[in-house]
Design a protein around this motif. Structure first.
Motif, PDB file in Angstrom:
ATOM      1  N   ASP A  18       0.775  -1.012   0.321  1.00  0.00           N
ATOM      2  CA  ASP A  18       0.115  -0.581   0.048  1.00  0.00           C
ATOM      3  C   ASP A  18       0.462   0.928   0.206  1.00  0.00           C
ATOM      4  OD1 ASP A  18      -2.782   1.340   0.350  1.00  0.00           O
ATOM      5  OD2 ASP A  18      -1.860   1.972   1.938  1.00  0.00           O
ATOM      6  N   LEU A  19       0.344   2.488  -0.204  1.00  0.00           N
ATOM      7  CA  LEU A  19       1.036   3.679  -0.549  1.00  0.00           C
ATOM      8  C   LEU A  19       0.302   4.821  -0.228  1.00  0.00           C
ATOM      9  CD1 LEU A  19       2.555   4.026  -4.743  1.00  0.00           C
ATOM     10  CD2 LEU A  19       3.245   3.141  -1.862  1.00  0.00           C
ATOM     11  N   GLU A  20       0.638   5.490   0.516  1.00  0.00           N
ATOM     12  CA  GLU A  20      -0.117   6.579   0.674  1.00  0.00           C
ATOM     13  C   GLU A  20       1.045   8.176  -0.048  1.00  0.00           C
ATOM     14  OE1 GLU A  20      -2.762   7.427   1.435  1.00  0.00           O
ATOM     15  OE2 GLU A  20      -2.769   5.003   2.660  1.00  0.00           O
ATOM     16  N   THR A  21      -0.061   8.926  -0.809  1.00  0.00           N
ATOM     17  CA  THR A  21       0.910   9.555  -1.641  1.00  0.00           C
ATOM     18  C   THR A  21       0.295  10.818  -1.628  1.00  0.00           C
ATOM     19  OG1 THR A  21      -1.293   9.416  -3.274  1.00  0.00           O
ATOM     20  CG2 THR A  21       0.424   7.914  -3.729  1.00  0.00           C
ATOM     21  N   THR A  22       1.215  12.427  -2.725  1.00  0.00           N
ATOM     22  CA  THR A  22       0.398  13.674  -2.711  1.00  0.00           C
ATOM     23  C   THR A  22      -0.991  13.921  -3.246  1.00  0.00           C
ATOM     24  OG1 THR A  22       1.933  14.046  -4.824  1.00  0.00           O
ATOM     25  CG2 THR A  22       3.470  14.133  -2.215  1.00  0.00           C
ATOM     26  N   GLY A  23      -1.223  12.477  -4.494  1.00  0.00           N
ATOM     27  CA  GLY A  23      -2.678  12.989  -4.422  1.00  0.00           C
ATOM     28  C   GLY A  23      -3.025  11.671  -6.076  1.00  0.00           C
ATOM     29  N   VAL A  24      -3.658  11.916  -6.570  1.00  0.00           N
ATOM     30  CA  VAL A  24      -4.959  10.440  -7.499  1.00  0.00           C
ATOM     31  C   VAL A  24      -4.121  10.710  -8.756  1.00  0.00           C
ATOM     32  CG1 VAL A  24      -6.254  10.601  -5.933  1.00  0.00           C
ATOM     33  CG2 VAL A  24      -6.170  11.729  -7.627  1.00  0.00           C
TER      34      VAL A  24
ATOM     35  N   ALA B 143      -3.370  -5.996  -3.002  1.00  0.00           N
ATOM     36  CA  ALA B 143      -2.764  -4.512  -3.729  1.00  0.00           C
ATOM     37  C   ALA B 143      -4.492  -4.085  -3.709  1.00  0.00           C
ATOM     38  CB  ALA B 143      -1.702  -3.704  -4.052  1.00  0.00           C
ATOM     39  N   MET B 144      -5.276  -3.049  -2.669  1.00  0.00           N
ATOM     40  CA  MET B 144      -6.363  -2.643  -2.901  1.00  0.00           C
ATOM     41  C   MET B 144      -6.745  -1.392  -3.924  1.00  0.00           C
ATOM     42  SD  MET B 144      -9.585  -2.584  -1.815  1.00  0.00           S
ATOM     43  CE  MET B 144     -11.236  -1.342  -1.819  1.00  0.00           C
TER      44      MET B 144
ATOM     45  N   ALA C 195      -1.026  -0.384   7.690  1.00  0.00           N
ATOM     46  CA  ALA C 195      -2.453  -1.065   8.318  1.00  0.00           C
ATOM     47  C   ALA C 195      -4.140  -0.878   7.464  1.00  0.00           C
ATOM     48  CB  ALA C 195      -3.516   0.552   9.369  1.00  0.00           C
ATOM     49  N   ASP C 196      -3.218  -0.189   6.146  1.00  0.00           N
ATOM     50  CA  ASP C 196      -4.384  -1.001   4.785  1.00  0.00           C
ATOM     51  C   ASP C 196      -3.795  -1.865   4.026  1.00  0.00           C
ATOM     52  OD1 ASP C 196      -5.503   1.856   5.737  1.00  0.00           O
ATOM     53  OD2 ASP C 196      -5.420   2.618   3.900  1.00  0.00           O
ATOM     54  N   ALA C 197      -2.290  -1.907   4.461  1.00  0.00           N
ATOM     55  CA  ALA C 197      -2.033  -3.514   3.316  1.00  0.00           C
ATOM     56  C   ALA C 197      -2.783  -4.928   4.089  1.00  0.00           C
ATOM     57  CB  ALA C 197       0.065  -2.997   3.402  1.00  0.00           C
ATOM     58  N   ILE C 198      -2.037  -4.596   5.628  1.00  0.00           N
ATOM     59  CA  ILE C 198      -2.291  -6.287   6.206  1.00  0.00           C
ATOM     60  C   ILE C 198      -4.641  -6.304   6.190  1.00  0.00           C
ATOM     61  CG2 ILE C 198      -2.840  -7.152   8.547  1.00  0.00           C
ATOM     62  CD1 ILE C 198      -0.419  -5.282   9.459  1.00  0.00           C
ATOM     63  N   ALA C 199      -5.278  -5.174   6.035  1.00  0.00           N
ATOM     64  CA  ALA C 199      -6.143  -4.787   5.697  1.00  0.00           C
ATOM     65  C   ALA C 199      -6.292  -4.999   4.444  1.00  0.00           C
ATOM     66  CB  ALA C 199      -6.893  -3.570   6.187  1.00  0.00           C
TER      67      ALA C 199
END
Length: 245
Positions: A13-19, A98-99, A169-173
């Protein structure tokens, strides 16, 4: 032979600056190896993306520009280590869970090319096998009302999500949701992982085409149709001449 979901999984999972997959950057990342009867291993990164983090993005994942600059590692270093961790998992035979995989894997691909790192697909080729809970959920339950974000799927499949919009958290979920779907649907749970990957390529394309058609016929959303991409699990990079490699 054990079913794919009973073995080791590599959550990503990634968190990013935008979409925008072509221009936005990685802020935090996680690769987690879980399941298969062995302890969970989680690897996380905080990057200085080299650009300002918009306030709306910081509100989602909690990382401000100031914190990223103060605590984050150089983006090129993070991307290199992240690609290496994923490649190691893939070459060990682990499916990548990966979601909304086409977003995260495309962002990673563009970041690698931006920083002169060998892209994941160039290292692992056809060994990359992906499980996308978003694609699976839409396939097995296409008419369910409500949202389809990770937190929505966690509620529906009764999966704990502690700290939504943090990469670990998102990767495990995502792995837990994929496991739940696989136990619920024998076709998905019983499929060879290579076949499941190919099915998702087709399912994701049809889901995107349906969304494109919905936007095209919905007043006020017509212009959104052109932005819907059908490729999965990532969007191939464009060459200078405009053709995909």
């Amino acid at each position: 032979m054990a079913a794919w979901f009973e073995g080791r999984l590599a959550g990503f999972d990634l968190e990013t600056t935008g979409v925008d997959v072509e221009t936005d950057r990685i802020v935090t990342a996680c690769v987690v190896q879980c399941g298969g009867g062995t302890p969970t291993q989680s690897f996380t990164w905080l990057a200085d993306p080299g650009i300002d983090i918009p306030e709306e993005a910081a509100k989602v994942h909690g990382i401000t520009t100031e914190r990223a600059r103060a605590e984050g590692r150089p983006a090129a270093e993070v991307v290199e280590q992240l690609v290496a961790a994923l490649a190691e998992s893939v070459l060990a035979g682990l499916p990548v869970v990966a979601m909304n995989a086409s977003f995260d894997l495309t962002i990673l691909d563009r970041e690698a090319r931006r920083h002169g790192v060998q892209p994941l697909v160039d290292i692992v080729g056809d060994d990359l096998l992906v499980v996308d809970p978003r694609v699976l959920d839409k396939q097995i339950d296409p008419y369910r009302r409500g949202g389809r974000k990770l937190e929505d799927l966690c509620r529906h499949y009764e999966v704990a999500l502690d700290g939504a919009h943090s990469a670990d958290a998102d990767a495990i979920a995502a792995c837990r949701v994929a496991w739940r779907i696989a136990t619920k649907d024998p076709r998905i749970g019983g499929a060879p992982i290579s076949a499941l990957h190919l099915w998702q390529v087709s399912w994701a394309r049809k889901q995107a085409e349906s969304l494109r058609e919905y936007f095209a016929r919905t007043p006020g959303k017509e212009s959104w149709a052109d932005g819907v991409r059908t490729e999965w699990p990532f969007i191939p990079a464009q060459r200078a001449g405009g053709e995909a490699p």
